[in-house]
Design an enzyme around this catalytic site. Structure first.
Site, PDB file in Angstrom:
ATOM      1  N   ASP A 185       0.822  -1.217   0.000  1.00 58.11           N
ATOM      2  CA  ASP A 185       0.000   0.000   0.000  1.00 58.11           C
ATOM      3  C   ASP A 185       0.853   1.264   0.000  1.00 58.11           C
ATOM      4  O   ASP A 185       2.084   1.213   0.034  1.00 58.11           O
ATOM      5  CB  ASP A 185      -0.925   0.007   1.221  1.00 58.11           C
ATOM      6  CG  ASP A 185      -0.164  -0.038   2.535  1.00 58.11           C
ATOM      7  OD1 ASP A 185       0.952  -0.587   2.570  1.00 58.11           O
ATOM      8  OD2 ASP A 185      -0.679   0.488   3.531  1.00 58.11           O
ATOM      9  N   GLU A 188       3.339   1.455   2.602  1.00 58.38           N
ATOM     10  CA  GLU A 188       4.405   0.449   2.499  1.00 58.38           C
ATOM     11  C   GLU A 188       4.397  -0.540   3.656  1.00 58.38           C
ATOM     12  O   GLU A 188       5.448  -1.005   4.098  1.00 58.38           O
ATOM     13  CB  GLU A 188       5.777   1.147   2.388  1.00 58.38           C
ATOM     14  CG  GLU A 188       5.833   2.169   1.262  1.00 58.38           C
ATOM     15  CD  GLU A 188       7.188   2.814   1.112  1.00 58.38           C
ATOM     16  OE1 GLU A 188       7.745   2.769   0.010  1.00 58.38           O
ATOM     17  OE2 GLU A 188       7.705   3.366   2.109  1.00 58.38           O
TER      18      GLU A 188
END
Length: 280
Positions: A185, A188
């Site tokens: 995402d 991270e």
């Protein structure tokens, strides 16, 4: 007696307006300082000048694309010829650097999250792939290509479009063949199917289809539109009727597992950043 509604003019705070004007100048100057900074390759965008504790002296594909998306807007609205030329030089350097990173050997292809400021892929442990990056990069460059088309500079739009080996089309091909996969995402942290990532991918497919048609690549346009429809079906899965909101991630298969609520600011970012081409 009932209070009379204030007019929009009366509601404006002149102190706030002045502060916003000043801060806009500060923000633009700071942003400009991180684009092609000294000691880095032309077209690179530093996440931050900080090089230790923490070290953010890297070019993140996603972050750079969102930054340069703003520069595209500045370029399209600028009336001063000298300033417009400066923005164009920044954007053309960025487009060249994007191709350089596309060609750089890496662990996850175009889904590689970040690069050294000379264009080499970061090779240490990290949350990879991050598949919003190629979509964001393609959309930013499509915005610039659209402006070139308006200006009658179709040759420059074609140059940006490129082919499956480099340029906008390389990013679109990556997205069109990878959107079904999980990725990390925007924070991270979690590898899953993310609402924010899917929104970025859908818009890149729709915008890519538009550009492909403009440049005489109808087969690609049809393919991208078909992938956009598939992504739309995936996006529908994120709506949780029992909770009454969009769940940020589904089908986690790696990374942290601590967002049981499914709530995340990335869902709001998805709505802010993903604008159709005709609204840019």
């Amino acid at each position: 007696p009932a209070l009379e509604p204030r007019s929009p003019k009366a509601a404006r705070d002149p102190g706030l307006e002045a502060w916003l004007a000043r801060e806009r100048g500060v923000a633009l100057a700071r942003m400009r300082a991180n684009i092609s900074p000294a000691g880095a390759a032309p077209g690179s965008v530093a996440a931050s000048p900080s090089r230790e504790e923490p070290n953010y002296w890297y070019h993140w594909r996603r972050d750079a694309a969102l930054t340069m998306q703003e520069v595209v807007g500045l370029y399209t609205r600028e009336k001063d010829a000298a300033k417009k030329a400066d923005y164009l030089a920044m954007l053309r350097d960025y487009a060249s650097f994007a191709r350089k990173t596309q060609a750089a050997p890496s662990r996850s292809g175009l889904g590689e999250p970040k690069y050294e400021m000379d264009g080499r892929a970061f090779d240490g442990p990290w949350g990879r792939p991050q598949d919003d990056g190629p979509a964001e990069e393609a959309s930013t460059l499509i915005g610039l290509a659209a402006e070139f088309i308006k200006e009658g500079r179709i040759d420059l739009a074609r140059e940006l479009y490129g082919d499956a080996n480099g340029g906008i089309k390389a990013g679109l091909e990556y997205v069109s063949h990878r959107w079904r996969n999980t990725s990390f995402d925007v924070w991270e942290e979690v590898k899953a199917r993310h609402f924010d990532t899917a929104m970025a991918q859908r818009f890149s497919m729709l915008e890519g289809a538009w550009l492909a048609r403009k440049l005489g690549d109808p087969g690609a346009a049809e393919w991208y539109e078909g992938q956009a429809r598939g992504i739309e079906a995936q996006l529908a899965r994120h709506w949780d009727p029992a909770r009454g909101y969009l769940v940020t991630a589904l089908d986690r298969d790696e990374g942290l597992d601590y967002k049981a609520s499914g709530l995340d600011a990335a869902v709001i970012l998805a709505a802010i950043h993903r604008r159709p081409l005709d609204e840019q």
